[in-house]
Design a protein around this motif. Structure first.
Motif, mmCIF file in Angstrom:
data_model
loop_
_atom_site.group_PDB
_atom_site.id
_atom_site.type_symbol
_atom_site.label_atom_id
_atom_site.label_comp_id
_atom_site.label_asym_id
_atom_site.label_seq_id
_atom_site.Cartn_x
_atom_site.Cartn_y
_atom_site.Cartn_z
ATOM 1 N N VAL A 286 0.844 -1.206 0.000
ATOM 2 C CA VAL A 286 0.000 0.000 0.000
ATOM 3 C C VAL A 286 0.875 1.250 0.000
ATOM 4 O O VAL A 286 0.560 2.232 -0.682
ATOM 5 N N ILE A 295 -3.095 10.185 3.581
ATOM 6 C CA ILE A 295 -4.479 9.715 3.703
ATOM 7 C C ILE A 295 -5.449 10.827 3.273
ATOM 8 O O ILE A 295 -6.417 10.588 2.552
ATOM 9 N N LEU A 298 -5.490 11.140 -0.469
ATOM 10 C CA LEU A 298 -6.156 9.988 -1.096
ATOM 11 C C LEU A 298 -7.671 10.055 -0.890
ATOM 12 O O LEU A 298 -8.442 9.715 -1.791
ATOM 13 N N LYS A 299 -8.088 10.490 0.307
ATOM 14 C CA LYS A 299 -9.530 10.609 0.571
ATOM 15 C C LYS A 299 -10.144 11.711 -0.275
ATOM 16 O O LYS A 299 -11.253 11.558 -0.807
ATOM 17 N N ARG A 302 -10.563 10.366 -3.697
ATOM 18 C CA ARG A 302 -11.689 9.430 -3.775
ATOM 19 C C ARG A 302 -13.024 10.178 -3.802
ATOM 20 O O ARG A 302 -13.887 9.901 -4.638
ATOM 21 N N LEU B 244 -7.781 3.545 3.474
ATOM 22 C CA LEU B 244 -8.583 4.727 3.803
ATOM 23 C C LEU B 244 -9.528 4.443 4.971
ATOM 24 O O LEU B 244 -9.982 5.369 5.655
ATOM 25 N N GLY B 247 -8.358 5.272 9.021
ATOM 26 C CA GLY B 247 -8.158 6.609 9.586
ATOM 27 C C GLY B 247 -6.762 7.114 9.274
ATOM 28 O O GLY B 247 -6.142 6.664 8.300
ATOM 29 N N GLU B 248 -6.249 8.017 10.129
ATOM 30 C CA GLU B 248 -4.944 8.628 9.849
ATOM 31 C C GLU B 248 -3.820 7.593 9.840
ATOM 32 O O GLU B 248 -2.787 7.796 9.217
ATOM 33 N N GLY B 250 -3.952 4.635 8.519
ATOM 34 C CA GLY B 250 -3.967 3.852 7.293
ATOM 35 C C GLY B 250 -4.089 2.354 7.520
ATOM 36 O O GLY B 250 -4.617 1.898 8.540
#
Lengths: 321, 321
Positions: A286, A295, A298-299, A302, B244, B247-248, B250
């Motif tokens: 990952v 994160i 990436l969120k 998405r 995702l 949370g923070e 990962g």
């Protein structure tokens, strides 16, 4: 258990109580508001109102983008006592942390406050409705109404009834969510993970197996979904896709000609464990796939792309989505 | 086995031979043409040329819609002998019916015709590359290059090497498909169903279990995917989504905190058989979901919506799709 009412509020729901205003509760509040419903919100945290306002603001902006805010916005009121939020609500959505004792007590308290014909839905992803309703005097109107992240954007709501739930209360919740533009589904028997998380777990189990066995990398497994069947799953579910995979004879022909091959394939699927070695491969893979993106990045990606997909599907003129 | 060449054609591929011109071969031909490549096509059926022309015309119209035809169209030539089609081709895509003996003989013949540095890819969904290359004198340049229906629209191409395949030939195929705008993935070890069909089978197995157990209807199972996680799978694969979901922290945090719960959920997943009772439920459920719509109507709907989704994703300005 007190007697069930003859009918539960559904068509006539104009005011919703949102109990618990974190990310889930806040997204729910925004969605209800965007559909012209008034929202009465309660959260026990001292900064609950400010947190709620921030989540609602962002979610309403998303909803504006996908064209889901055309109903005239409802009114948001915030209460520091739960009784104030539940008073006057036609439906209650509970979004407390995933702790069973906490949720049982909370639902017991909500149940004591709300008129008998008000359905109470829980956002829980992990608990059966039967456990949640255990302490309620009127358990017949308690359902699971489980959304998907982010709840203001993803249409699915899983409506699960527990052992003591009146099927009419499940129906009322179903019709309520359908009326306000969500995509509800009925879960007739309780199962760990309801529907979508069970199927997601099945997909991921095989994805983990493929990485654990060295068949492909984490990134290539993810690419194989999002550039392949993932594009179809945004449009059709698995049963319909096998119907289309059967040629002119549909699922009937598929099962007759390819059913045995499918069963043989099922027999080869993996049953990995999340041991240290496999976890190490997943974490490293990952990290490689994320390629330095946080994160948050990436969120944001998405959600931005999901809004684009939802807009594209909503714009289809046939209405046959 | 003859000696492997130092390099295989990849960057320099300008002409592709398409062997077998049904729906898959025709869609491939259209895609290659739309990317400015010349196509030399062969099919043993007497009406092969007319069938190919019809499939190519429709597929090119789709590609025009998604903006995938901006490269100046290549030239299509049709041959009634396979030697004519393979002569001058820099890459060969084989799309014969899924019969192993037929494919082995065909690949043996192609192998005898094509220069050693030309990679030969098979569209097979069911056979391992090791079986396909068995009769070839130069098996090192034979790979599986498996597309998804419809192949001109779905970006994924699974590049699988067999036991005798030169990893450099797999790399050359990967780079070729990447250059022409497809989304190739490398499969390092042969597995039934490659990657995407294995994961689709895992998802469907649980979908069948849910129906067989009476947990939800066929239609609600399909709705739970397409209005729920299906929307995310068009954007992110399963590993990234659990990243995702952590949370923070990962995927690392996800595995630490929720790994045991995920393993417990895996333990509850079903292992249904496609017996008469279950098949009956699936057939009846799909009929209810189709609601009178023919296979043709359902396919047209799927392709129309898929084009809308692909356009929406392609239009994202960040290029970070």
């Amino acid at each position: 258990m007190r007697a069930a009412p003859l009918t539960y509020r559904s068509e006539e729901v104009r005011t919703v109580a949102v109990i618990g205003c974190g990310l889930i509760g806040g997204a729910w509040a925004a969605y209800f508001l965007s559909r012209g419903l008034d929202v009465r919100a309660y959260d026990p945290l001292p900064d609950g109102e400010a947190r709620l306002a921030a989540v609602v603001k962002d979610a309403l902006a998303d909803l504006e983008t996908v064209g889901g805010a055309q109903f005239g916005q409802g009114e948001l009121s915030y209460f520091v006592d739960m009784a104030g939020a539940v008073a006057g609500a036609d439906y209650v959505q509970e979004n407390a942390p995933e702790k069973i004792a906490l949720k049982q007590d909370l639902l017991q308290a909500i149940d004591a406050l709300a008129p008998a014909d008000v359905v109470i839905g829980s956002s829980t992803s992990s608990f059966p409705a039967s456990d949640l309703q255990a302490k309620c005097a009127q358990p017949q109107r308690v359902v699971v109404a489980h959304p998907f992240n982010p709840p203001h954007l993803v249409p699915l709501v899983e409506i699960v009834r527990g052992g003591l739930t009146d099927p009419q209360a499940q129906d009322a919740a179903y019709r309520f969510f359908e009326r306000i533009g969500k995509a509800p589904v009925r879960v007739a028997k309780e199962a760990v993970g309801h529907l979508a998380n069970r199927m997601s777990a099945a997909l991921w189990r095989e994805a983990v197996h493929i990485v654990a066995e060295g068949i492909a990398s984490v990134e290539d497994v993810d690419r194989a979904i999002r550039f392949g069947p993932g594009l179809r799953w945004a449009i059709d579910g698995p049963h319909m896709l096998y119907h289309l995979g059967g040629g002119e004879g549909g699922i009937d022909a598929y099962l007759r000609h390819l059913g045995p091959a499918q069963e043989a394939r099922w027999a080869t699927l993996g049953a990995p464990t999340l041991d240290a070695d496999t976890c190490g491969k997943l974490i490293a893979g990952v990290a490689e796939e994320a390629d330095g993106r946080s994160i948050g990045e990436l969120k944001a990606r998405r959600d931005r792309l999901m809004i684009a997909v939802l807009k594209a599907l909503a714009a289809d003129e046939s209405g046959d989505r």
